[in-house]
Design an enzyme around this catalytic site. Sequence first.
Site, PDB file in Angstrom:
ATOM      1  N   TYR A 175     -10.109  15.853  -0.825  1.00 41.53           N
ATOM      2  CA  TYR A 175     -10.617  15.152  -2.016  1.00 41.53           C
ATOM      3  C   TYR A 175     -12.047  15.624  -2.201  1.00 41.53           C
ATOM      4  O   TYR A 175     -12.861  15.524  -1.288  1.00 41.53           O
ATOM      5  CB  TYR A 175     -10.626  13.639  -1.789  1.00 41.53           C
ATOM      6  CG  TYR A 175      -9.329  12.928  -2.097  1.00 41.53           C
ATOM      7  CD1 TYR A 175      -8.673  13.117  -3.310  1.00 41.53           C
ATOM      8  CD2 TYR A 175      -8.784  12.034  -1.179  1.00 41.53           C
ATOM      9  CE1 TYR A 175      -7.493  12.440  -3.581  1.00 41.53           C
ATOM     10  CE2 TYR A 175      -7.606  11.346  -1.458  1.00 41.53           C
ATOM     11  CZ  TYR A 175      -6.973  11.559  -2.655  1.00 41.53           C
ATOM     12  OH  TYR A 175      -5.813  10.892  -2.937  1.00 41.53           O
ATOM     13  N   GLY A 193      -3.150   8.831   2.991  1.00 40.58           N
ATOM     14  CA  GLY A 193      -4.368   8.229   3.536  1.00 40.58           C
ATOM     15  C   GLY A 193      -4.055   6.989   4.359  1.00 40.58           C
ATOM     16  O   GLY A 193      -2.987   6.387   4.247  1.00 40.58           O
ATOM     17  N   ASP A 240       6.260  18.173  -4.467  1.00 42.76           N
ATOM     18  CA  ASP A 240       6.531  16.918  -3.771  1.00 42.76           C
ATOM     19  C   ASP A 240       6.804  15.820  -4.775  1.00 42.76           C
ATOM     20  O   ASP A 240       6.581  15.978  -5.973  1.00 42.76           O
ATOM     21  CB  ASP A 240       5.432  16.548  -2.759  1.00 42.76           C
ATOM     22  CG  ASP A 240       4.163  15.977  -3.379  1.00 42.76           C
ATOM     23  OD1 ASP A 240       4.189  15.468  -4.513  1.00 42.76           O
ATOM     24  OD2 ASP A 240       3.123  16.020  -2.691  1.00 42.76           O
ATOM     25  N   GLY A 241       7.345  14.713  -4.261  1.00 39.87           N
ATOM     26  CA  GLY A 241       7.652  13.552  -5.093  1.00 39.87           C
ATOM     27  C   GLY A 241       9.141  13.273  -5.134  1.00 39.87           C
ATOM     28  O   GLY A 241       9.911  14.054  -5.703  1.00 39.87           O
ATOM     29  N   ARG A 279       6.522   9.273   1.492  1.00 34.71           N
ATOM     30  CA  ARG A 279       6.842   7.909   1.935  1.00 34.71           C
ATOM     31  C   ARG A 279       7.882   7.805   3.054  1.00 34.71           C
ATOM     32  O   ARG A 279       7.707   6.988   3.951  1.00 34.71           O
ATOM     33  CB  ARG A 279       7.260   7.053   0.733  1.00 34.71           C
ATOM     34  CG  ARG A 279       6.101   6.737  -0.219  1.00 34.71           C
ATOM     35  CD  ARG A 279       6.598   5.871  -1.353  1.00 34.71           C
ATOM     36  NE  ARG A 279       5.628   5.635  -2.403  1.00 34.71           N
ATOM     37  CZ  ARG A 279       5.399   6.451  -3.421  1.00 34.71           C
ATOM     38  NH1 ARG A 279       6.045   7.607  -3.508  1.00 34.71           N
ATOM     39  NH2 ARG A 279       4.520   6.133  -4.352  1.00 34.71           N
ATOM     40  N   ARG A 321      14.263  12.915  -1.082  1.00 36.65           N
ATOM     41  CA  ARG A 321      14.780  11.937  -0.121  1.00 36.65           C
ATOM     42  C   ARG A 321      16.030  12.430   0.593  1.00 36.65           C
ATOM     43  O   ARG A 321      16.721  11.668   1.253  1.00 36.65           O
ATOM     44  CB  ARG A 321      15.129  10.608  -0.837  1.00 36.65           C
ATOM     45  CG  ARG A 321      13.960   9.912  -1.489  1.00 36.65           C
ATOM     46  CD  ARG A 321      12.965   9.392  -0.463  1.00 36.65           C
ATOM     47  NE  ARG A 321      11.836   8.733  -1.097  1.00 36.65           N
ATOM     48  CZ  ARG A 321      10.685   9.339  -1.407  1.00 36.65           C
ATOM     49  NH1 ARG A 321      10.505  10.632  -1.128  1.00 36.65           N
ATOM     50  NH2 ARG A 321       9.699   8.677  -1.964  1.00 36.65           N
ATOM     51  N   ARG A 333       1.872   7.847  -8.393  1.00 34.94           N
ATOM     52  CA  ARG A 333       0.797   6.864  -8.212  1.00 34.94           C
ATOM     53  C   ARG A 333      -0.369   7.092  -9.158  1.00 34.94           C
ATOM     54  O   ARG A 333      -1.328   6.331  -9.158  1.00 34.94           O
ATOM     55  CB  ARG A 333       0.298   6.899  -6.765  1.00 34.94           C
ATOM     56  CG  ARG A 333       1.307   6.352  -5.765  1.00 34.94           C
ATOM     57  CD  ARG A 333       1.057   6.859  -4.360  1.00 34.94           C
ATOM     58  NE  ARG A 333       0.092   6.133  -3.574  1.00 34.94           N
ATOM     59  CZ  ARG A 333       0.364   5.076  -2.811  1.00 34.94           C
ATOM     60  NH1 ARG A 333       1.578   4.590  -2.779  1.00 34.94           N
ATOM     61  NH2 ARG A 333      -0.567   4.504  -2.080  1.00 34.94           N
ATOM     62  N   ASP A 363      -5.132  15.875  -9.068  1.00 35.98           N
ATOM     63  CA  ASP A 363      -4.557  14.904 -10.014  1.00 35.98           C
ATOM     64  C   ASP A 363      -5.259  13.548  -9.935  1.00 35.98           C
ATOM     65  O   ASP A 363      -4.809  12.566 -10.494  1.00 35.98           O
ATOM     66  CB  ASP A 363      -3.048  14.733  -9.757  1.00 35.98           C
ATOM     67  CG  ASP A 363      -2.726  14.291  -8.331  1.00 35.98           C
ATOM     68  OD1 ASP A 363      -3.637  13.787  -7.640  1.00 35.98           O
ATOM     69  OD2 ASP A 363      -1.573  14.460  -7.899  1.00 35.98           O
ATOM     70  N   TYR A 392       0.833  -1.214   0.000  1.00 36.75           N
ATOM     71  CA  TYR A 392       0.000   0.000   0.000  1.00 36.75           C
ATOM     72  C   TYR A 392       0.866   1.263   0.000  1.00 36.75           C
ATOM     73  O   TYR A 392       0.649   2.203  -0.756  1.00 36.75           O
ATOM     74  CB  TYR A 392      -0.942   0.002   1.210  1.00 36.75           C
ATOM     75  CG  TYR A 392      -1.551   1.349   1.465  1.00 36.75           C
ATOM     76  CD1 TYR A 392      -2.414   1.934   0.529  1.00 36.75           C
ATOM     77  CD2 TYR A 392      -1.239   2.094   2.609  1.00 36.75           C
ATOM     78  CE1 TYR A 392      -2.953   3.195   0.731  1.00 36.75           C
ATOM     79  CE2 TYR A 392      -1.765   3.345   2.818  1.00 36.75           C
ATOM     80  CZ  TYR A 392      -2.622   3.895   1.878  1.00 36.75           C
ATOM     81  OH  TYR A 392      -3.131   5.151   2.083  1.00 36.75           O
ATOM     82  N   HIS A 398       1.555  12.993  -7.434  1.00 34.89           N
ATOM     83  CA  HIS A 398       0.969  12.077  -6.445  1.00 34.89           C
ATOM     84  C   HIS A 398       1.954  10.945  -6.105  1.00 34.89           C
ATOM     85  O   HIS A 398       1.556   9.789  -5.951  1.00 34.89           O
ATOM     86  CB  HIS A 398      -0.338  11.500  -7.000  1.00 34.89           C
ATOM     87  CG  HIS A 398      -1.374  11.181  -5.955  1.00 34.89           C
ATOM     88  ND1 HIS A 398      -2.507  11.940  -5.782  1.00 34.89           N
ATOM     89  CD2 HIS A 398      -1.462  10.185  -5.047  1.00 34.89           C
ATOM     90  CE1 HIS A 398      -3.246  11.414  -4.824  1.00 34.89           C
ATOM     91  NE2 HIS A 398      -2.638  10.338  -4.353  1.00 34.89           N
TER      92      HIS A 398
HETATM   93  C1  FNR Z   1      -0.293   9.369  -0.972  1.00 38.37           C
HETATM   94  N1  FNR Z   1      -0.619  10.610  -1.517  1.00 38.37           N
HETATM   95  C2  FNR Z   1      -1.858  11.159  -1.251  1.00 38.37           C
HETATM   96  N2  FNR Z   1      -2.181  12.386  -1.746  1.00 38.37           N
HETATM   97  C3  FNR Z   1      -3.370  12.954  -1.453  1.00 38.37           C
HETATM   98  O1  FNR Z   1      -3.619  14.054  -1.914  1.00 38.37           O
HETATM   99  N3  FNR Z   1      -4.278  12.290  -0.675  1.00 38.37           N
HETATM  100  C4  FNR Z   1      -4.032  11.063  -0.144  1.00 38.37           C
HETATM  101  O2  FNR Z   1      -4.860  10.508   0.569  1.00 38.37           O
HETATM  102  C5  FNR Z   1      -2.800  10.453  -0.456  1.00 38.37           C
HETATM  103  N4  FNR Z   1      -2.503   9.211   0.009  1.00 38.37           N
HETATM  104  C6  FNR Z   1      -1.255   8.670  -0.209  1.00 38.37           C
HETATM  105  C7  FNR Z   1      -0.951   7.438   0.358  1.00 38.37           C
HETATM  106  C8  FNR Z   1       0.333   6.917   0.201  1.00 38.37           C
HETATM  107  C9  FNR Z   1       0.656   5.596   0.820  1.00 38.37           C
HETATM  108  C10 FNR Z   1       1.305   7.629  -0.550  1.00 38.37           C
HETATM  109  C11 FNR Z   1       2.705   7.093  -0.712  1.00 38.37           C
HETATM  110  C12 FNR Z   1       0.983   8.825  -1.128  1.00 38.37           C
HETATM  111  C13 FNR Z   1       0.395  11.394  -2.269  1.00 38.37           C
HETATM  112  C14 FNR Z   1       1.247  12.235  -1.312  1.00 38.37           C
HETATM  113  O3  FNR Z   1       0.519  13.288  -0.751  1.00 38.37           O
HETATM  114  C15 FNR Z   1       2.452  12.869  -2.038  1.00 38.37           C
HETATM  115  O4  FNR Z   1       2.018  13.539  -3.178  1.00 38.37           O
HETATM  116  C16 FNR Z   1       3.528  11.841  -2.420  1.00 38.37           C
HETATM  117  O5  FNR Z   1       3.607  10.817  -1.459  1.00 38.37           O
HETATM  118  C17 FNR Z   1       4.874  12.516  -2.550  1.00 38.37           C
HETATM  119  O6  FNR Z   1       5.819  11.625  -3.033  1.00 38.37           O
HETATM  120  P1  FNR Z   1       6.888  10.822  -2.107  1.00 38.37           P
HETATM  121  O7  FNR Z   1       7.506  11.809  -1.145  1.00 38.37           O
HETATM  122  O8  FNR Z   1       6.114   9.750  -1.412  1.00 38.37           O
HETATM  123  O9  FNR Z   1       7.847  10.292  -3.108  1.00 38.37           O
END
Ligand code: FNR
Length: 384
Positions: free
Chosen positions: A146, A85, A307-308, A331, A311, A276, A174, A30, A273
Amino acid sequence: REIPHLTMCVSCPDFERAARAVLPHKSFVYASTSANTGLSLKTNLDDWGRINFRPRVMRNVGDVDSRRSIFGHTSQYPFYISPMGTLGAIHPEAEPEMVRGAVRKGAHMVVSTASTKTSQQIMQAYIDEQTRLNNKSPTQLFYQYYMPVDRKKAIELMHIVKKSGYKGIWITVDTPVLGKRTADRVLQAEEALAVGLDEEGTAEWEAGGENAFAPAMGGRVVSGQLSPHTTWEDLAWIRKEWEGPIVLKGIQTADDAKLAYEYGCDGILLSNHGGRQLHTAPSALMTLLEIRTYCPEIIGKLEIFLDGGLRDGSDVLKALCLGATAVGVGRPFMYALAAYGSQGVERCIDVLAEELTLGMRLLGVTALDQLKPEMVNASRLLNE
Ligand code: FNR
């Protein structure tokens, strides 16, 4: 399996290894899954390494200040914890435990609509931790939104969030529909095969996707109710219901960045995102460079977040050199929470902060407003 001692976590990837060791396979999937072949996630990670610094030397860098203000709320750092989430899937105390770590270190956090706990429970954890610290922490909570299909519900939620004390909303744009989360699909197929379901049996789960793994979400379930109908025009009524700062999360082109500015948004979050959603979406860094080329005039007129794949504290510095107000980290905090609870979150903040201040000194700056575009060389990324 053995988890390494917390002090063995000296950089972000160490938290991922620890989480992999401790989490049930399903929870790790997840957290770590990405879209399609995983290329967006890989690009997010790789692009930060494809630009270089242009450091200045022989400057007095004895004292450095890494504080940054987000909509007037000063944080100890120019990074915040990204909304993710269903933290209950990776730690029994879920979002409140993440909040405790953030408050103790003075970092801001954006709370997800798809949280395991309610927005009020999470705010309560924030208030309790602040009280324990005599309200000394500069941490503030913001809310990721959301858009529900039902407008009445959407407005209701906004009012709850406002009343609870969240300082701004990050509207995720997105995700009109959920991306193809490949590892999730494989897992689902395995589980379906194990109980003898055919492909039909997986349909319900897929409709839930990211948030289906949130049994505790009750009435707050947003997935399946995500609205694919939201447009720029909706910003007018949202603005009426929400007086605080509005950030659009998931801007991926200069064109949309400009539109967000024209529609009066207070900030934009350049993001795919965490890789994802759309397969081969641009990294946030690439989008920022595009904005610098096509609409540089908007930089400084609204707050820009990225973001994204961040690290390392030096990745944060690169974003700031190019005009970002602050960045989100996802993450690494998820993994830190999974393996070590709020202490892991604190440690992860410390790791990033140390890399950040070390990077500032080696770059020849003592405050974040001294970071300038000429301190990075992005030609490799731009010339391809
Ligand atoms: C997310 N992200 C995300 N974004 C959002 O707007 N609502 C959400 O509920 C979630 N849930 C979520 C769950 C998990 C497990 C991950 C890994 C990511 C996206 C998050 O806000 C963000 O954009 C990314 O995680 C940034 O990238 P890195 O730092 O994980 O590489």
